[in-house]
Scaffold this motif. Structure first.
Motif, short mmCIF file in Angstrom:
data_model
loop_
_atom_site.label_atom_id
_atom_site.label_comp_id
_atom_site.label_asym_id
_atom_site.label_seq_id
_atom_site.Cartn_x
_atom_site.Cartn_y
_atom_site.Cartn_z
N ASP A 63 0.83 -1.20 0.00
CA ASP A 63 0.00 0.00 0.00
C ASP A 63 0.87 1.26 0.00
O ASP A 63 0.61 2.21 -0.74
CB ASP A 63 -0.91 -0.03 1.24
N LEU B 233 2.60 1.89 -3.23
CA LEU B 233 1.62 2.37 -4.21
C LEU B 233 1.50 3.89 -4.16
O LEU B 233 1.34 4.55 -5.18
CB LEU B 233 0.27 1.75 -3.85
N ILE B 234 1.56 4.43 -2.94
CA ILE B 234 1.42 5.88 -2.79
C ILE B 234 2.67 6.57 -3.30
O ILE B 234 2.61 7.58 -4.00
CB ILE B 234 1.18 6.25 -1.32
N MET C 263 -9.36 -4.08 1.32
CA MET C 263 -8.21 -3.19 1.14
C MET C 263 -7.53 -3.45 -0.20
O MET C 263 -7.18 -2.51 -0.91
CB MET C 263 -7.18 -3.42 2.24
N GLY D 234 -9.41 -1.98 -2.97
CA GLY D 234 -9.21 -0.54 -2.98
C GLY D 234 -7.87 -0.16 -3.61
O GLY D 234 -7.76 0.86 -4.29
N LEU E 79 -6.26 -1.51 -6.06
CA LEU E 79 -6.32 -1.50 -7.51
C LEU E 79 -6.93 -0.18 -7.99
O LEU E 79 -6.45 0.43 -8.95
CB LEU E 79 -7.15 -2.68 -8.01
N ASP E 80 -7.98 0.27 -7.29
CA ASP E 80 -8.58 1.55 -7.65
C ASP E 80 -7.56 2.67 -7.55
O ASP E 80 -7.46 3.53 -8.43
CB ASP E 80 -9.76 1.85 -6.71
N ILE E 81 -6.81 2.68 -6.42
CA ILE E 81 -5.81 3.73 -6.24
C ILE E 81 -4.78 3.65 -7.35
O ILE E 81 -4.41 4.66 -7.95
CB ILE E 81 -5.09 3.57 -4.87
N TYR E 82 -4.33 2.44 -7.64
CA TYR E 82 -3.30 2.28 -8.66
C TYR E 82 -3.79 2.82 -10.00
O TYR E 82 -3.11 3.61 -10.65
CB TYR E 82 -2.93 0.81 -8.79
N LEU E 83 -4.99 2.37 -10.41
CA LEU E 83 -5.49 2.78 -11.71
C LEU E 83 -5.69 4.28 -11.77
O LEU E 83 -5.40 4.92 -12.78
CB LEU E 83 -6.80 2.05 -12.03
N SER E 84 -6.17 4.87 -10.67
CA SER E 84 -6.43 6.30 -10.74
C SER E 84 -5.13 7.10 -10.65
O SER E 84 -5.03 8.18 -11.22
CB SER E 84 -7.44 6.71 -9.68
N THR F 166 -2.31 6.12 -11.99
CA THR F 166 -1.78 6.00 -13.34
C THR F 166 -2.49 6.98 -14.26
O THR F 166 -1.86 7.68 -15.06
CB THR F 166 -2.02 4.57 -13.85
N SER F 167 -3.80 7.04 -14.10
CA SER F 167 -4.59 7.91 -14.95
C SER F 167 -4.29 9.38 -14.66
O SER F 167 -4.24 10.22 -15.56
CB SER F 167 -6.06 7.58 -14.74
N ASN F 168 -4.03 9.69 -13.38
CA ASN F 168 -3.67 11.07 -13.04
C ASN F 168 -2.35 11.48 -13.65
O ASN F 168 -2.19 12.61 -14.12
CB ASN F 168 -3.59 11.22 -11.51
#
Lengths: 353, 353, 353, 353, 353
Positions: B198, B201-202, B273, B276, B278-283, B285-287
């Motif tokens: 986690d 990821l940040i 968790m 969640g 995966l959501d953080i990762y994808l967003s 990347t998209s950011n």
């Protein structure tokens, strides 16, 4: 691997109990093999005629009538008459699009199973196997000759086998167990395929990958449809009040039940794996896209301002003091180098390169 | 961490009750340790020979026979004969790909458990632990020597232990409890790993992150497969009608049950968790992608019009009055500055910079 | 807000019933307050010594023993001995990582609850509250002094309270009800937070938003884990056969049950809201990206052809008739204007601008 | 449309049975209307004083007491005393954040329902309707005057109505049925809204669309929360052992039950539709993006090489033989045309244009 | 294919049992056909008047009254009176927005079914078929004349039909079976449509594809809503205690049940397929986008630096030694070729081309 029981509709409108073969294997010639055994004796016959079966019904010995190929409907009807089978039993035997089930008809219990295997290493096929359990006999029907019951046959021939003491219900259990054992082999082949797809995904996630994932998923759906109902079948075999199942067979049925649950858990694990694959695929694709975009951005953002500078000094104004300056050209090149270096420093700070 | 019971298929075709070791630990030498105790006496023996066990069966005292390593099938068969175990019990003991379960054979109750731990700090492994509970004895089988039962041994040795008054069922409970306690340690290590992923990821959501998330998810799947069935096992231990379980043990079993539910809840929380993540990762990347695109757009949209202006005055038409104008060059530079400033103002209004 | 019962593993290996404090509040000093009441009399004592409790057990009056702080294990052990509590009850009281549950020990019923609240306006904390219900007494244990039971105390002091007629089970109900009431406050604070996140999302969906959504989700997970099991607890309080619960208390318990269901429904609604948030966030991000792309495309597609035209007339070929034409420059500017207007018309047709 | 029972927390700490109005409608003045009927007689009174009710309790006739507006707590308390209602019944009547439920108090049965409708064509509102069923009376409480019971009133007045023979339970059924009928109207309005959103999505999927989808989803959540529990309520009315419900009413209750299931199925269908909407929205957005990208790519990839060519011949090298060539300019234009045509052919082959 | 029972609301406010036609087929003229048979006799009448039915009620023979078209409410009311049907039965018959159900009224059992088929090859329609089973009769109501019961009629006419011995319950079973058989045909048509969509997706995934997927999904929703409840209906026909169903009919009902489960499994498989379709569509779209982006990037990144070089040598500085160099132009061209080749090598290394 027909996902839906298409051919079933051809039977629509016929009265229940109508004997029509429904399936995709083709009507194979029907052969009848018999193994008849007691505690101290065993007799085997192959290629028996349906009309010769009545004596076996009378005898105290356990008789296993193994019917292979469903082409000869007359012979199957004769068997039905001799053993007093309900019309729906024979209908289920011939309609090979049945789902696994157990049906208690009082005198007999009918069990519909599916054998599952890979044909030509790649195509998943199923063949319906129907068992009819009576007081002292088991009749098994197979769509086409499979080797699935060979181990049981070998064990009966071997002298000290438990089954020879335990009755027809143990024989039925042994046949079901043999079918379930075939699932482990199918699961292994499937496991290898899913891992091959997974590896291909890591090495080169191209447009075919999504198709491969889809194929794996459909096979999973197919396997689930065949295997899930079996759990209920074995569970109801165990719980049945029928006198055809002795209490001591229960522990063996629970053992088969555990095997089925093991197969189902592997299936569920594969399902979660295949879901994860799609995530990996999509994120790899998206990562590649980002990488491409970054290169474009870096090249473009460095050279666009530089080209602008060359554009300025390419203008044809009559009064442009810089052009006349002796070191103008070198100063201009220096300016462009400074801009390029500044840009690169900015990208490095942003961690793009 | 084999996700599926691969090796199981090697056993296909063998009759039920065939004793063949199935597992991935390797066949360790078999050692037998005994603790025999009554309210006021305790006797320990190590390295006992299987043939010396019969006297313990007769005695009133509680006997715990701890079998470590499943390599010596003959010895295990001897134990089975002495204690009159059902053939399927020994098969389950040796087939270490079993899922947790409780089986009531009347005289004895067999319990299959899984010990779970991290090996070399990183690899999740499980070892099968089988318990057989009889009237005044418990036999435990371990694939290889683990320290999991050490605390129980210590407590038996300590004088005032409740177990010495309460019978073999309490001993069985204590062993199950010890196994469940091992899950808490595994969950802590797992929790640290998931938090490390986690945090990574940040800080830096790169292409490896998706793999790390996948790894965490597979471990979760694996843990769930091992731990969920245990809940049912302990629940059926509590609900069983068997006289082998005294009523007063029920409250202790409910306590173990609560611990398992606690572990399962932690697992479910981790699962949410990881979803969640995966959501953080994808967003993220998209950011990042958006940020890159914005820079490209700003650079391009500012300089493309400017370059166009330079292009105009770089043309070689013979009649272009601006070129001859004395302040044409400066006016042109001024125009370009105005365009650039206008663009920047527009971007600021749009909140892009 | 510890998502998993970490500290639990420190207790691994200890025998069941071992009294060790497990929790994150720290061992607060233990204080004992007593309210003892009958229909016409009420007596309050604070700072009672554990040794002075035995007389209360004998009396016909209803006694509420409120124990605050779990630091003095000896005092708690004394209470356990006086009231004949099962060793597991005291273990559960001290291990504050328990999940809500009700345990029927025959003479007594133990209930584990969670108080939930926001600390410093932002951090979600829970404190374990344990109740022990006996024939004519209720013992309540709190990790640290909370005001949660204050309303109950006030109502007992007020003369005409129903509880003074209805027995210890009604008192237990009132305490559970007070704890459940605290959830409504926590839900309101949470509701405000989730709406703040939702508004921030509409106004400015930046990279922090996804973190805020994640935080809200984790709090939801946490709240669910604490509150869901309570439903089952109250349901089993209502259904229990224990003589400790009078029939007429049932209707009050169903009332508490309804309150819990109301809280759970709000939780589920928030969960759906938080799932919707992610959709909004992702689609806002994607919309912004599209807007940026459109601007880039419009600027680039208008100026790239124009620049091409300037490029043509910037070439140095010796024979280019247009260059020598008197109105060549103006014709060129006109051509470029025409191209630009054509492009803009095309974009307008496509609804891009 | 308050998603959560916010105001509920204001009541926290009060003893159960405290009569405080909790709701968002405002405290409307309380009016009491009475319809009293037997097989051959009917009497209506409006604006009755609560104190005048006792005689109706005695009479054999069926009495329907319709209380509108919950402002006059004293009057409601008087009704409670006259009919011997449990304190919790009145609390539930006044706390209009209750979820639908049925509570059996022996002498009486309390039923909490929700009326649902669109206010000002756009805002979804609910009003709590509480029914109390006694031996020969039904008391209905409404938050504010709704027309929902008008059809029932009309039917009672009409002579040959079944209800006049069938007892108070049939009257209670008729009132519940009237409330459920109101759902069909709400569902129709909702259905029109969801289809409007769906059409807007096809015609112009802009950034507002996602908000509209969210709004539709929240309304769905809200409707589900109000309607789902009703199913259970009617089901428990049907299954109750209470003598207040005659057997012959069962078939009517099952009819209402079927209506509720119909509404729930429509809700579930709408839910699946709204999930599909998001997919359509996201894929439309993504399609638009692709279209924009394609235009940019085509323009850029055609003109970038052409501009490069103009750049070459715009260089100022002293020795560039092409520049001096008489047909150089036309050859250059021809080259550029060839490049452009080649590019277009390539795009056509790729099916981009 | 109306997804929701819109027209239902027109009936709101009417008392239960009101006979109003609710449906979308239009009120067809009502025709009554009769088949009356015993073991050795069969009599058929068509166009019977409702008033002529009473004698059939008395006779021992099995009577099948087939009512087609629901336009003549008076006739239907007459039938209701003659056979003593509950008012709600007739209401359900006329309200064709009912969901499938079985209702036991003691003397009679009412069964609501849905026939499903494709109209004009493309539109999914359903027609309600209601059956009323009495002691020695079955009444069937159809919205409009369908051929669905033709096979049953043929089989009754054929001499040796089982039904002529088995009673009215077997006739009811045969009618239900005929309706279920019609599902297989609908499922086949649907299967062909879903495969057509799937193939179109592979060949050309355009913006219409998402609409086609949505359409398939809605049809799935619709089919599920119609077919799922039927499972429960047949299951309750099998389990009912009603003397109207003889024990020996059970095995036939289980057979129908199995058919329904087969249809449901096919539906679930289609559902998973349609979910997979969206994944394929989205990833194809995303792949295309990436391909477009790559071409843009390659073209731009190759030519932007080249154009920059031409820009440099297009500057008008007075002192630029390269311009005066005799081989400057060729060196410049060589430099540009080198840059282009280097770029292409880089892209090849990155596997972009």
């Amino acid at each position: 691997m027909a996902l839906t029981g298409r051919k079933r509709s051809e039977k629509a409108g016929l009265p229940p109990g109508s004997l029509v073969y429904v399936g995709d294997t083709g009507q194979e010639a029907t052969g009848i093999d018999i193994i008849d055994y007691t505690w101290d004796e065993i007799r085997e016959e192959t290629g028996v005629d349906a009309g010769d079966l009545p004596p076996y019904l009378e005898k105290e010995s356990i008789t296993w009538i193994d019917v292979t190929g469903l082409g000869d409907i007359a012979a199957i009807e004769t068997i039905g008459e001799i053993f007093g089978l309900h019309p729906l039993v024979l209908e289920d035997v011939l309609n090979t699009e049945q789902r696994p089930k157990m049906e208690d008809y009082g005198e007999t219990i009918a069990i519909i199973l599916k054998w599952i295997g890979y044909q030509a290493g790649d195509t998943l096929v199923d063949e319906q196997i129907s068992l009819v359990l009576g007081k002292n006999y088991v009749i098994s029907f197979q769509e086409r000759p499979l080797n699935v019951f060979e181990p049981v046959r070998t064990r009966i021939r071997g002298g000290a086998w438990r089954a020879r003491r335990l009755g027809a219900d143990y024989l039925a259990y042994a046949l079901v167990d043999a079918v379930v054992d075939s699932y482990f082999a199918a699961m292994e082949t499937f496991g290898e395929k899913i891992e091959a797809v997974d590896n291909a995904l890591i090495e080169d996630p191209d447009a075919d990958a999504i198709r491969a994932i889809q194929k794996v998923r459909r096979e999973l759906l197919y396997l689930r449809r065949q295997i899930w109902p079996l759990r209920e079948v074995v569970s109801s075999m165990e719980r049945t009040e029928s006198p055809l199942f002795a209490d001591q067979t229960g522990v063996y049925l629970r053992d088969v039940y555990d095997h089925i649950v093991q197969v189902i858990e592997a299936l569920e694990t594969y399902r979660d794996m295949s879901a994860g694959m799609l995530d990996i695929y999509l994120s790899s694709t998206s990562n590649r896209m980002n990488e491409v975009m970054k290169v474009l951005t870096i090249i473009a953002t460095i050279f666009i301002p530089l080209s602008f500078i060359t554009g300025i000094f390419g203008m044809n104004f009559r009064f442009m003091p810089e052009l006349a300056w002796e070191f103008g050209y070198y100063a201009c090149l220096g300016l462009m180098a400074a801009v390029a270096i500044g840009m690169l420093a900015y990208f490095r700070k942003k961690k793009w390169i």
